[in-house]
Design a protein around this motif. Structure first.
Motif, PDB file in Angstrom:
ATOM      1  N   THR B 401     -14.346  -0.398 -56.660  1.00 60.02           N
ATOM      2  CA  THR B 401     -15.435   0.129 -55.849  1.00 60.02           C
ATOM      3  C   THR B 401     -14.942   1.079 -54.776  1.00 60.02           C
ATOM      4  O   THR B 401     -15.714   1.785 -54.167  1.00 60.02           O
ATOM      5  CB  THR B 401     -16.195  -1.021 -55.175  1.00 60.02           C
ATOM      6  N   VAL B 404     -15.984   4.933 -54.747  1.00 61.91           N
ATOM      7  CA  VAL B 404     -17.175   5.531 -54.162  1.00 61.91           C
ATOM      8  C   VAL B 404     -17.297   5.011 -52.737  1.00 61.91           C
ATOM      9  O   VAL B 404     -16.697   4.017 -52.380  1.00 61.91           O
ATOM     10  CB  VAL B 404     -18.447   5.167 -54.970  1.00 61.91           C
ATOM     11  N   HIS B 405     -18.083   5.705 -51.963  1.00 59.98           N
ATOM     12  CA  HIS B 405     -18.209   5.245 -50.583  1.00 59.98           C
ATOM     13  C   HIS B 405     -19.669   5.247 -50.152  1.00 59.98           C
ATOM     14  O   HIS B 405     -20.465   6.033 -50.629  1.00 59.98           O
ATOM     15  CB  HIS B 405     -17.333   6.067 -49.653  1.00 59.98           C
ATOM     16  N   PRO B 406     -20.011   4.375 -49.253  1.00 55.45           N
ATOM     17  CA  PRO B 406     -21.395   4.306 -48.809  1.00 55.45           C
ATOM     18  C   PRO B 406     -21.820   5.608 -48.141  1.00 55.45           C
ATOM     19  O   PRO B 406     -21.007   6.358 -47.607  1.00 55.45           O
ATOM     20  CB  PRO B 406     -21.404   3.147 -47.814  1.00 55.45           C
ATOM     21  N   VAL B 407     -23.117   5.795 -48.243  1.00 47.80           N
ATOM     22  CA  VAL B 407     -23.630   7.041 -47.695  1.00 47.80           C
ATOM     23  C   VAL B 407     -23.596   7.069 -46.193  1.00 47.80           C
ATOM     24  O   VAL B 407     -23.984   6.162 -45.546  1.00 47.80           O
ATOM     25  CB  VAL B 407     -25.072   7.259 -48.184  1.00 47.80           C
ATOM     26  N   PRO B 523     -14.531  10.885 -53.030  1.00 52.89           N
ATOM     27  CA  PRO B 523     -15.475  11.911 -52.591  1.00 52.89           C
ATOM     28  C   PRO B 523     -15.039  12.669 -51.358  1.00 52.89           C
ATOM     29  O   PRO B 523     -15.561  13.709 -51.069  1.00 52.89           O
ATOM     30  CB  PRO B 523     -16.751  11.121 -52.303  1.00 52.89           C
TER      31      PRO B 523
END
Lengths: 250, 603
Positions: B401, B404-407, B523
């Protein structure tokens, strides 16, 4: 005429993917984890976009892509919007499953993104949101947000919302050959309340998209909804093909 | 000896005019906005050969969704023009069947073009996904649409051939006779020539002979904006440049190429005439049987010319007023149109006005414009995009996980081409050179005249026999020769590989990068090939059966171990493979002293 603006490098199409990575995506579909089937379909779709955009060795940025994965949180996979040539350089994204299905959160993000982007894309094709999920939302009802998104528009038309619902029994019958399947319309019998909800959250397939789909070998009927039952990898793939069916210049 | 013009695909060619005794022609070419930005080649191609008596030309438009469309457009341009110059007169005379012979030629050309496409090296620095797509396109070949012609200037006789949606338009003075001459719905984007299979769809051919023809224009679809222009007035040089510039600013900007030929006397292309009269309108008095044509007067005009144009031809009427009455019974009944221009001593002659279209006579109610038929039916493209269920060559890599990274231009006659694909050593084939030399030899023989026929008789002989059979035999022999050459090469390569494998098995194992960009999706980083590309050592069709690809373990250095056809690396495997930089063999440490072959790294 609506949905007639071609995707070009000066008027690129914006496609926003919202991908459910909840725990149930690790369940099997046709013997493989659902998440893997989705990744395959996404990979093939990105390649097909590159195919359509390539002139010589140049990838014309005819598509802009945003990609969100969501579970209990929303994850911006590309860190914003990227053009297809940038995505091609980056490669196929990798997802892994997490926990719950906070569908409302991802649509909130998409709504905010569209509010930011739409003013700058009046001469572009109408944006498309492709939502892939395999189960009912666990948070708030996303439908009001989706309706607001569908009401947003530019010169080409309203924002399009497509739903790919991965489920073994959404339809009461199997679809052995997606290339001859006419799609879901108002009369299609669906199993389950959430399937009906997703249909009402889906846009009608524009004619230009339907023509592009037919060039890809699909026989989808006029007036079909932009909703695909993910009962097999082929149907999931068909859903992703639909998401990139914005007419492009030859 | 013919003069030759060939445009340079790497740059813009502004409108150029060539003036001869009995005719003039002009041509222009420009790259699409995108090609200009990326400084890539135009996929349009134009080549012309001419003298006072004959002119041959080919305009070709490479299909952008095929494999480097500029390859096909240049190839078909050069080879087809040689063919047309060689056979053109016989096509016009009818001594050789135009359709049959050209079909054979086009299909045979694919045999020569295929090795060029196969040998074309895709730049190795491209992203893996793009390389995969280009390899898919290579299988389908490079494709181009084209329009070609051979014109006997004095007789105004033309042999025209086309596949695709190049626009061909013909005029008799003010009367455009394109539809009458060529028919409708014969320009299909789906029809094209492919290096892989030759003709895709139907070849259209036409022999036209009409002593009244005054103008002839061919242009590529990038100039589709011209479809509604040039109805009456030739476009001035300045106007044409402006239109080409306009296309480059359009979102759908495409490569543009135009060729126009006008028989003398010609209206001066250099002059910008003032606009013609405006707001033409008509009134039909059914009782009196009178058609009144009226227009807005032009200040200072001493007289007006009214052109009555129809399927029957055209007639010019002169008047001093800004209106004129025609007797309805005397007017043509089919496809009736009017145009007016003004004459004044101070300003000269204006342009012809926009057409006033009355249409077809339907009785008491006068003329009605029939439903407009589409000039060009656009069929679905035959280029299919990637089959969506095809096995992906892009390997998938699992990740955690944390991923990806939180918005929160013009060529001077006799000058050698530069910047040409065929002059590129990478793309030149001896076959092509041979054919060119042979073509020119035949052409030389044919053009030398009776004084030298004996000298060239050996070259002429095959051309006088039934062309179709002779040609097929010739190509059959070439094909057989090529097959032997290929088989020989394959055996040679196998032998070399065998020797290599025996001696350098470990090196074979390590030189199988796919150049497939597999992003680990961080990202926060800007995607660059070097930073994010992971060379995965499997899923490459060029792997030989002797290659070992076992990503979960150190490859064994034997020549007989099996290949794992696909590779799904686990997350824990990534670190062992990811660090392998581009063009550097994985597991290279086993044979550090053996240099990497570029060919093996090329993907």
């Amino acid at each position: 005429m609506s949905y007639s603006i071609l995707a070009t490098s000066q008027t690129p199409a914006l496609i926003i993917y919202a991908l459910d990575v909840s725990g149930s995506m690790s369940l099997k579909l046709d013997g493989r984890p659902r998440i893997e089937v989705v990744m395959d379909a996404l990979s093939a779709t990105l390649q097909q976009m590159v195919f359509r955009c390539t002139k010589g060795a140049q990838i014309s940025p005819r598509y802009r892509i945003a990609m969100y994965a969501y579970s209990d949180q929303v994850y911006d996979i590309l860190g914003g919007i990227m053009t297809i040539d940038q995505v091609a350089a980056l490669g196929v994204p990798v997802l892994s499953v997490m926990r719950t299905t906070a569908t409302d959160l991802v649509f909130q993000e998409i709504e905010a993104l569209l509010h930011r982007e739409l003013p700058y894309m009046q001469n572009c094709p109408a944006p498309l949101v492709c939502h892939m999920t395999d189960g009912e939302f666990t948070g708030a009802d996303p439908q009001p947000i989706v309706e607001r998104i569908k009401a947003m528009r530019n010169e080409d038309g309203n924002v399009l919302v497509e739903n790919i619902f991965i489920s073994d029994n959404i339809l009461p019958y199997p679809v052995p050959d997606p290339t001859v399947w006419p799609g879901i319309d108002d009369t299609t019998q669906l199993n389950g309340k959430y399937a009906h909800k997703l249909r009402s959250m889906s846009s009608r397939l524009p004619e230009g998209y339907r023509v592009m789909m037919s060039e890809n070998g699909y026989a989808i009927a006029p007036n079909a909804y932009m909703m695909l039952p993910g009962m097999s990898p082929e149907l999931v793939q068909m859903g992703f093909v639909m998401s990139m069916s914005t007419p492009v210049a030859q | 000896m013919y003069e030759k013009i060939t445009i340079d695909q790497t740059t813009r060619c502004p409108v150029r005019v060539v003036k001869l005794n009995t005719y003039d022609f002009r041509y222009a070419n420009d790259r699409s906005a995108e090609s200009q930005r990326s400084d890539s080649k135009s996929q349009d191609y134009l080549t012309i050969r001419y003298d006072e008596n004959y002119l041959g030309f080919v305009i070709a438009d490479g299909v952008s969704q095929s494999f480097f469309g500029e390859l096909a457009s240049q190839f078909i341009g050069d080879h087809l023009l040689s063919h047309m110059m060689e056979f053109g007169e016989r096509y016009l005379e009818g001594s050789v069947d135009f359709q049959d012979n050209l079909e054979s030629q086009l299909n045979n050309m694919a045999f020569i073009a295929t090795p060029i496409v196969n040998a074309f090296q895709i730049p190795s620095h491209l992203p893996g996904m793009l390389i995969n797509v280009l390899e898919q396109k290579r299988q389908m070949g490079s494709q181009a649409t084209f329009a070609a012609g051979f014109i006997d200037i004095a007789k105004k006789k033309m042999a025209l051939a086309w596949m695709g949606d190049e626009r061909i338009r013909i005029w008799k003075s003010l009367q455009e006779i394109t539809k009458e001459t060529l028919g409708e719905e014969t320009f299909q984007t789906a029809e094209r020539w492919s290096t892989a299979v030759g003709m895709v769809g139907k070849l259209h051919t036409k022999i036209i002979e009409d002593s009244d023809i005054t103008r002839f224009v061919v242009y590529t679809d990038g100039l589709a904006i011209l479809d509604k222009e040039m109805q009456l007035n030739p476009i001035s040089q300045e106007g044409l440049e402006a239109i080409i510039l306009q296309t480059s600013k359009m979102p759908q900007s495409d490569d543009v190429t135009l060729f126009e030929l006008v028989w003398k006397p010609v209206e001066d292309w250099d002059t910008n005439r003032p606009s013609g009269p405006e707001t033409l309108k008509h009134q039909f008095d059914t009782d009196a049987g009178i058609v009144n044509i009226e227009w807005k007067p032009i200040s200072g005009a001493s007289s007006y010319h009214i052109a009555t144009i129809s399927s029957e031809g055209q007639k010019i009427t002169e008047t001093q007023e800004n209106s004129h009455q025609f007797t309805a019974d005397e007017l043509p009944k089919e496809n009736l149109r009017f145009s007016v221009r003004a004459n004044s001593e101070a300003k000269g002659t204006t342009q012809w006005s926009n057409l006033l279209v009355l249409g077809n006579y339907v009785g008491a109610s006068g003329w009605i414009i029939p439903p407009k038929a589409e000039m060009r039916a656009i069929a679905p493209t035959l280029i299919k995009t990637l089959p969506v269920f095809r096995g992906q060559t892009v390997n998938k890599v699992d990740a955690t996980t944390s991923d990806v990274h939180p918005v929160g231009e013009e060529r001077i006659p006799g000058q050698q081409q530069t910047g040409s694909i065929l002059n590129d050593p990478q793309q030149l084939s001896s076959d092509t050179q041979y054919l060119d030399e042979k073509d020119y030899l035949h052409q030389g023989a044919y053009r030398q005249g009776s004084n030298q026929v004996d000298t060239f008789e050996w070259a002429l002989k095959p051309l006088r026999t039934p062309q179709k059979r002779k040609f097929k035999l010739e190509w059959l022999l070439i094909s057989i020769g090529l097959v032997f050459l290929v088989i020989g090469t394959v055996f040679l390569i196998k032998k070399i590989n065998k020797n290599k494998n025996l001696g350098l098995a470990a090196q074979t194992l390590t030189h199988t990068p796919t150049h497939t960009a597999i992003a680990t999706q961080t990202p926060t980083s800007i995607p660059t090939n070097t930073a994010t590309t992971t060379q995965t050592p499997t899923s490459i069709p060029t792997n030989t059966a002797t290659t070992t690809q076992t990503p979960t373990s150190t490859p064994t250095n034997t020549a007989t171990t099996t290949q794992t056809p696909t590779h799904t690396a686990t997350a824990s495997q990534i670190p062992t493979q990811t660090p392998a930089p581009t063009n550097q063999p994985i597991e290279r440490t086993e044979l550090p002293d053996i240099p990497t072959s570029p060919a093996e790294d090329g993907g």
